[in-house]
Design a protein around this motif. Structure first.
Motif, short mmCIF file in Angstrom:
data_model
loop_
_atom_site.label_atom_id
_atom_site.label_comp_id
_atom_site.label_asym_id
_atom_site.label_seq_id
_atom_site.Cartn_x
_atom_site.Cartn_y
_atom_site.Cartn_z
N VAL A 1 0.58 -1.28 0.25
CA VAL A 1 -0.15 -0.28 0.00
C VAL A 1 0.71 1.13 -0.05
O VAL A 1 0.00 2.41 -0.47
CB VAL A 1 -1.27 0.65 0.88
N ALA A 2 1.89 0.76 0.65
CA ALA A 2 2.80 1.99 0.23
C ALA A 2 2.96 3.17 -1.26
O ALA A 2 3.78 4.29 -1.43
CB ALA A 2 4.72 1.94 1.30
N THR A 3 3.56 2.34 -1.72
CA THR A 3 3.71 2.37 -2.94
C THR A 3 2.64 3.34 -3.72
O THR A 3 3.35 4.21 -4.78
CB THR A 3 4.11 1.18 -4.05
N ASP A 4 1.30 3.61 -3.22
CA ASP A 4 0.28 3.94 -3.67
C ASP A 4 0.32 5.36 -2.44
O ASP A 4 0.27 6.21 -3.57
CB ASP A 4 -0.78 3.79 -4.19
N TYR A 5 0.31 5.18 -1.79
CA TYR A 5 0.34 6.22 -0.51
C TYR A 5 1.18 6.62 -0.96
O TYR A 5 0.57 7.94 -0.54
CB TYR A 5 0.26 5.42 0.76
N PHE A 6 2.41 6.72 -0.73
CA PHE A 6 3.36 7.93 -0.30
C PHE A 6 3.46 8.82 -1.69
O PHE A 6 3.30 9.89 -1.73
CB PHE A 6 5.34 7.58 -0.70
N PRO A 7 3.39 9.13 -2.88
CA PRO A 7 2.78 9.55 -4.21
C PRO A 7 1.60 9.90 -3.79
O PRO A 7 2.02 11.27 -4.33
CB PRO A 7 3.14 8.59 -5.33
N ARG A 8 0.22 9.93 -3.70
CA ARG A 8 -0.58 10.81 -2.92
C ARG A 8 -0.33 11.91 -2.19
O ARG A 8 -1.26 12.57 -2.17
CB ARG A 8 -1.30 9.78 -2.87
N LEU A 9 0.29 11.09 -1.33
CA LEU A 9 0.01 12.07 0.18
C LEU A 9 1.43 13.56 -0.43
O LEU A 9 0.82 14.61 -0.39
CB LEU A 9 0.96 11.99 1.55
N ALA A 10 2.09 12.85 -1.38
CA ALA A 10 3.35 13.68 -2.05
C ALA A 10 2.31 15.14 -2.68
O ALA A 10 3.18 15.79 -3.31
CB ALA A 10 4.42 13.10 -2.45
N ALA A 11 1.40 14.80 -3.49
CA ALA A 11 0.82 15.04 -4.66
C ALA A 11 -0.55 16.21 -3.71
O ALA A 11 -0.40 17.07 -4.84
CB ALA A 11 0.02 14.40 -5.91
N THR A 12 -0.75 16.38 -2.27
CA THR A 12 -1.30 16.63 -2.24
C THR A 12 -1.34 18.39 -1.83
O THR A 12 -0.10 18.64 -1.76
CB THR A 12 -1.83 16.30 -0.71
N ASN A 13 -1.96 19.69 -1.96
CA ASN A 13 -1.77 20.61 -1.94
C ASN A 13 -2.24 21.82 -0.44
O ASN A 13 -1.95 22.94 -0.72
CB ASN A 13 -2.36 20.89 -3.27
N SER A 14 -2.91 20.95 0.21
CA SER A 14 -2.97 21.23 1.34
C SER A 14 -3.21 20.24 2.33
O SER A 14 -3.33 19.48 2.35
CB SER A 14 -4.72 21.95 1.31
N ASN A 15 -3.05 20.89 3.73
CA ASN A 15 -2.80 20.14 5.27
C ASN A 15 -4.47 19.78 5.06
O ASN A 15 -4.69 18.22 4.81
CB ASN A 15 -2.65 20.70 5.93
N GLU A 16 -5.74 19.83 4.74
CA GLU A 16 -6.34 19.48 4.86
C GLU A 16 -6.87 18.33 4.02
O GLU A 16 -7.51 17.13 4.20
CB GLU A 16 -8.01 20.97 4.32
N GLU A 17 -5.67 18.85 2.51
CA GLU A 17 -6.04 17.33 1.96
C GLU A 17 -5.57 16.26 2.07
O GLU A 17 -5.73 15.22 1.99
CB GLU A 17 -5.79 18.56 0.02
N MET A 18 -4.23 17.16 2.74
CA MET A 18 -3.50 15.25 3.18
C MET A 18 -4.23 14.81 4.26
O MET A 18 -3.87 13.38 4.49
CB MET A 18 -1.90 16.33 3.41
N GLY A 19 -5.20 15.91 5.44
CA GLY A 19 -5.56 15.48 6.18
C GLY A 19 -6.69 13.96 5.71
O GLY A 19 -6.47 12.90 6.33
N LEU A 20 -7.16 14.15 4.16
CA LEU A 20 -8.37 13.70 3.90
C LEU A 20 -7.36 12.07 3.38
O LEU A 20 -8.11 10.95 3.71
CB LEU A 20 -9.25 14.36 2.97
N ALA A 21 -6.24 12.37 2.75
CA ALA A 21 -5.56 11.19 2.47
C ALA A 21 -5.47 10.45 3.57
O ALA A 21 -5.26 9.63 3.59
CB ALA A 21 -4.43 12.19 1.71
N VAL A 22 -4.27 11.15 4.80
CA VAL A 22 -4.58 10.03 5.44
C VAL A 22 -6.08 9.36 6.64
O VAL A 22 -5.15 7.89 6.44
CB VAL A 22 -3.77 10.88 6.81
N ASN A 23 -6.67 10.08 6.80
CA ASN A 23 -7.86 9.17 6.86
C ASN A 23 -8.35 8.23 6.06
O ASN A 23 -8.72 7.03 6.99
CB ASN A 23 -8.71 10.65 7.80
N THR A 24 -8.44 8.13 5.09
CA THR A 24 -8.38 7.59 4.29
C THR A 24 -7.91 6.10 3.95
O THR A 24 -8.33 4.81 4.29
CB THR A 24 -9.05 7.76 2.10
N GLN A 25 -6.37 6.42 3.91
CA GLN A 25 -5.14 5.22 4.01
C GLN A 25 -5.79 4.50 4.93
O GLN A 25 -5.72 3.84 5.02
CB GLN A 25 -4.71 6.32 3.92
#
Length: 380
Positions: A167-191
């Motif tokens: 799952v890390a192979t997909d998760y890290f690029p998605r995190l790096a592509a987020t543009n705001s803390n809110e978007e990153m928080g959503l990605a973290v919660n989803t993951q």
């Protein structure tokens, strides 16, 4: 908000892969090479790393800091658990024709791991925690306990770790592509949500069938680690919650923050493990794993909230507690019921947990439509 459907197959593949590994008996760790080792096997490792471009010059027959650095990069690029040590799984991947070379790195990934390595006093520091623990076990409990401890650690690290690596192979690029803390928080919660949904049935399966799994992977001589495994495997969901948060430090903060966080964890984690072993033996190592992952989760919750304002939502905590109930029930079944009855009752709990996870996943992602679409494309 529905999760990104294209990411599902890699994660489900991780579970299938893990099942195949277990069903085929998997190879126990007959190789374990780390910094300071010397010999012909080390020379082969260095030559192969140089051939793949992870080393610019071979250190010969010595496992140096450069070798550790190269192994960390190789493991990261090839989806392996990043230890800096060459175990059986890393050895097989390294000498496989399909091994990915350094040139295949994306530039950002290379920078992140290089910068992180330079920020560390020594990349082998984390690997030394395991070596320190084994040295202590050898002095206090003897070589038999060293073998048992290594086997128990290998089961959790290498087989459960396959899911995290996938799952890390997909998760890290998605995190790096987020543009705001809110978007990153959503990605973290989803993951975190997706990871614990995938892991919960697997954890229950391990708990219910841990005895035959130990015999399958090793032999009945390793059964003394059974109680240790109940604690260690039972802590995996805690690990998943902390893991999803910790990657934000690598993706959005300076890479040195990530490794500083791990360094601090190692500093307090090792004494806890040694203290628990002193008083409760091998079972104490399992207990220490549970304690350490709980404390680690608290630590990364504090750090990531301070840096990014990220927190888990109420729905994530509810799901976490919901899926921890069958894990606790599975442990109780194994402890209090006769062995034959424990397998029957445990299988029912496993089916219930799997059904629950699939129901929630389907509700979020419409798995039926996803599978049908995949099959349809294959027929075309």
């Amino acid at each position: 908000m529905k999760m990104r459907k294209h990411a599902v197959w890699g994660r489900l593949l991780a579970l299938v892969l893990l099942g195949m590994v277990l069903l085929n008996g998997a190879v126990a760790l007959s190789h374990l090479y780390q910094e300071g080792d010397q010999g012909l096997e080390i020379e082969k490792i260095n030559e192969r790393l140089m051939e793949l471009g992870y080393l610019t010059a071979t250190p010969g027959k010595v496992y140096t800091q450069d070798t550790t650095h190269a192994v960390l990069q190789f493991q990261a690029r090839n989806g392996l658990l990043e230890t800096g040590m060459v175990d059986e799984i890393t050895w097989q991947a390294l000498f496989n024709e399909s091994a990915l070379a350094y040139a295949d790195y994306e530039e950002e990934t290379v920078w992140a791991y290089d910068a992180a390595y330079r920020a560390m006093p020594s990349a082998s520091y984390f690997a030394s925690e395991s070596a320190s623990a084994m040295n202590y076990v050898s002095n206090v409990g003897g070589l038999d306990d060293v073998g048992l401890y290594s086997a128990g650690t290998a089961i959790v690290t290498n087989y459960i770790g396959l899911v995290f690596a996938a799952v890390a192979t997909d998760y890290f690029p998605r995190l790096a592509a987020t543009n705001s803390n809110e978007e990153m928080g959503l990605a973290v919660n989803t993951q975190a949500e997706l990871t614990i949904l995938l892991l919960a049935p697997l954890v229950v399966a391990f708990l219910v069938f841990i005895k035959p799994v130990i015999i399958l992977l090793y032999s009945d001589k390793f059964l003394p680690i059974e109680n240790m495994m109940y604690w260690a495997i039972g802590a995996v969901l805690l690990q998943a919650m902390g893991w999803a948060l910790s990657y934000t430090l690598l993706a959005k903060a300076k890479p040195s923050y990530f490794f500083l966080n791990e360094l601090v964890t190692t500093a307090w984690g090792l004494p806890i493990k040694l203290l628990c072993y002193k008083y409760w033996g091998l079972t104490g190592f399992g207990m220490a794993t549970m304690i350490c992952y709980a404390l680690y989760l608290v630590q990364v919750l504090i750090v990531t909230r301070k840096l990014f304002g990220i927190r888990y939502g109420l729905s994530q905590w509810r799901l976490f507690l919901l899926l921890y109930i069958p894990i606790l029930i599975a442990v109780a079944i194994k402890v209090f019921l006769p062995e034959n009855w424990s397998y029957i009752a445990g299988t029912l709990v496993l089916l219930l947990t799997g059904t629950c996870s699939l129901f929630i996943l389907n509700k979020k992602m419409d798995l039926k439509a996803l599978v049908n679409g995949k099959l349809k494309r294959k027929r075309q």
